[in-house]
Design an enzyme around this catalytic site. Structure first.
Site, PDB file in Angstrom:
ATOM      1  CE  LYS A  98      -7.791  -0.287   5.420  1.00 27.65           C
ATOM      2  NZ  LYS A  98      -8.599  -0.019   4.223  1.00 27.65           N
ATOM      3  CB  CYS A 152      -3.658   3.196  -1.671  1.00 28.57           C
ATOM      4  SG  CYS A 152      -4.733   4.593  -1.292  1.00 28.57           S
ATOM      5  CG  HIS A 196      -1.969   0.973   1.310  1.00 25.16           C
ATOM      6  ND1 HIS A 196      -1.755   2.285   1.674  1.00 25.16           N
ATOM      7  CD2 HIS A 196      -3.309   0.868   1.082  1.00 25.16           C
ATOM      8  CE1 HIS A 196      -2.908   2.941   1.664  1.00 25.16           C
ATOM      9  NE2 HIS A 196      -3.868   2.112   1.304  1.00 25.16           N
ATOM     10  CD  GLN A 218      -7.303  -4.879   3.457  1.00 27.09           C
ATOM     11  OE1 GLN A 218      -8.278  -5.608   3.630  1.00 27.09           O
ATOM     12  NE2 GLN A 218      -7.432  -3.594   3.151  1.00 27.09           N
ATOM     13  CG  ASP A 276      -0.237  -2.647   6.017  1.00 29.43           C
ATOM     14  OD1 ASP A 276      -1.205  -2.701   6.801  1.00 29.43           O
ATOM     15  OD2 ASP A 276      -0.323  -2.133   4.882  1.00 29.43           O
TER      16      ASP A 276
END
Length: 479
Positions: free
Chosen positions: A292, A431, A186, A269, A266
């Site tokens: 999220k 992104c 991202h 997700q 990261d």
């Protein structure tokens, strides 16, 4: 109508949605005006969990494609005023919808305990501080961190990455040092390191994707870069927001440590969709965004190992992050407050804590299993069309999202036509411009699932997809 700028993928809306009746279902009790009292939340978290278990449509076995919980998301029951179509929301990779328990918690905070934290001896301040710090403890347990002070509240994952880039990286990186990223990251895991490299003289190297049909993180490529030396940090997504691949972050962290480097994950997700243990991964930093994972916008968090955070300088200066302030100099507070300057997003943090407890009430193992089957169904339906090009793994386990392109159809045109059928997907570069350039495309369409979606959502999406493609002058044919 939705107007688009194809250069940057930004949407401009020339009409706003009218809410009103679409918000029916919020579990609030109106204030009793005769008593002059504030409104009260109808259900506590414990009461909600029991009621939800009795009313929600649950997965009975691994093959079921009924939503884990749809009743707690009244926004999904609305008929879109612009199109008179029922909503099919397939954009949870961008932001999730919020369960009523989170909305209730936010209302309860602002109607019963709104006050600044850590700075008052009065009752409301004590209530607010307790709820805020309880949220920190909830996040700590949720990702299996060893110490609660290893959880730093931020505005979002982007700010969390910037915190590390502006403190640890500026302090530790020197000319010639290497930060390893990947082509699939991202933008928030590209730009901060580029800025840090400009300031320090460090170099950024990128891991590519495997050359087979799976199109996933090239672990051998990482080994080759590590062997070249001077690597100080490896950054990677746990789950790609475009490819849907689940990266082997435990192995990536182990390789980084083997070569004396740190590892930042990261987890935007992954944390909302599967069990995540920072102790099992053994990463040095991990970031995620609350919006999220069923939480409010404006709140995220950074996990960092305590000994590393202790050695890092503050990120922002001001109130709350200090021990003592003199005219000539200041001393700084300990963890976690050293990194939380000023009044924090108190209500949002408390709302995130409620979101964590909500996800725990369903069970992260159950969510992961459900999304494995639901995501597999989405992939299966899309793979049946010859003209659909799906990015990411084709046979290996993947997250419940699919980014794809269709021959002769622009992703933004497709998204706009689908919206007329009540189906909300994402279009653009998500992104991830470097990744799209890697594939030789400018943009893609993306459908993403969460615990409140069901088989009917996917079926309606596929039906609307076929109709939209036909309307755009193309045809989908079965393999």
């Amino acid at each position: 109508m939705v107007l688009w700028n194809d250069v940057d993928g930004m949407a401009f809306l020339d009409a706003c949605a009218v809410f009103g009746e679409s918000l029916v279902g919020f579990r609030y009790e109106r204030p009793d005006k005769s008593r002059g009292g504030p409104s009260k939340v109808r259900r506590s978290l414990g009461e909600w969990s029991a009621a939800s278990a009795a009313t929600s449509r649950r997965v009975v076995d691994g093959a079921s494609l009924e939503a884990l919980d749809r009743n707690s998301f009244p926004i999904l029951e609305q008929i879109l005023h612009e199109t008179n179509k029922p909503l099919v929301y397939l954009d949870s990779a961008a932001t999730s919808q919020k369960p009523t328990i989170v909305l209730d918690t936010l209302r309860e905070y602002y109607t019963s305990m709104n006050a600044n934290v850590h700075r008052g001896a009065h009752t409301l301040s004590a209530r607010s501080t307790e709820a805020y710090e309880n949220a920190r403890s909830a996040v700590q347990r949720f990702i299996d961190a060893e110490h609660r002070e290893e959880i730093i509240f931020t505005r979002n994952a982007t700010e969390a990455i910037n915190l590390v880039a502006k403190t640890w990286a500026i302090q530790q990186l020197h000319a010639g040092d290497v930060v390893v990223s990947s082509v699939a990251e991202h933008h928030s895991n590209h730009v901060p390191w580029q800025m840090a490299a400009e300031q320090t003289g460090a170099v950024i190297k990128h891991v590519g994707l495997t050359k087979d049909q799976e199109e996933e993180y090239d672990l051998e490529g990482l080994r080759q870069i590590l062997n070249q030396g001077q690597v100080k940090l490896v950054v990677c997504a746990h789950v790609s927001n475009v490819l849907g691949c689940i990266n082997p972050v435990k192995e990536i962290a182990a390789l980084a440590h083997q070569y004396g480097a740190l590892c930042l994950v990261d987890a935007c997700q992954s944390v909302p969709h599967m069990p995540v243990s920072v102790r099992d991964i053994d990463c040095d930093f991990l970031v995620a965004s609350g919006h999220k994972m069923c939480g409010p916008t404006g709140i995220g968090f950074l996990f960092g190992k305590r000994d590393i955070l202790n050695e890092m300088p503050p990120f922002l200066g001001g109130g709350e992050m200090i021990a003592d302030v003199f005219l000539e100099y200041s001393t700084y507070a300990g963890l976690p407050h050293k990194f939380e300057a000023g009044t924090p997003a108190i209500g949002e943090a408390i709302g995130l804590g409620a979101a964590v407890e909500y996800l725990n009430s369903i069970g992260m193992d159950r969510i992961a299993e459900f999304e494995h089957h639901m995501g597999g169904y989405l992939l299966e339906r899309l793979q049946k069309f010859k003209e659909v090009r799906i990015f990411g793994p084709k046979t290996k386990p993947r997250a419940g999202l699919c980014a794809f392109n269709i021959e002769g159809v622009h992703p933004t045109d497709l998204s706009s036509i689908l919206d007329l059928e009540g189906v909300g997907i994402r279009s653009g570069h998500h992104c991830a411009q470097p990744l799209h350039r890697y594939f030789g495309v400018e943009s893609s369409a993306r459908a993403s699932l969460y615990l409140y979606n069901n088989r009917d959502d996917v079926d309606r999406f596929i039906l609307a997809l076929e109709e939209s493609v036909t309307l755009l002058g193309q045809t989908l044919t079965l393999r």
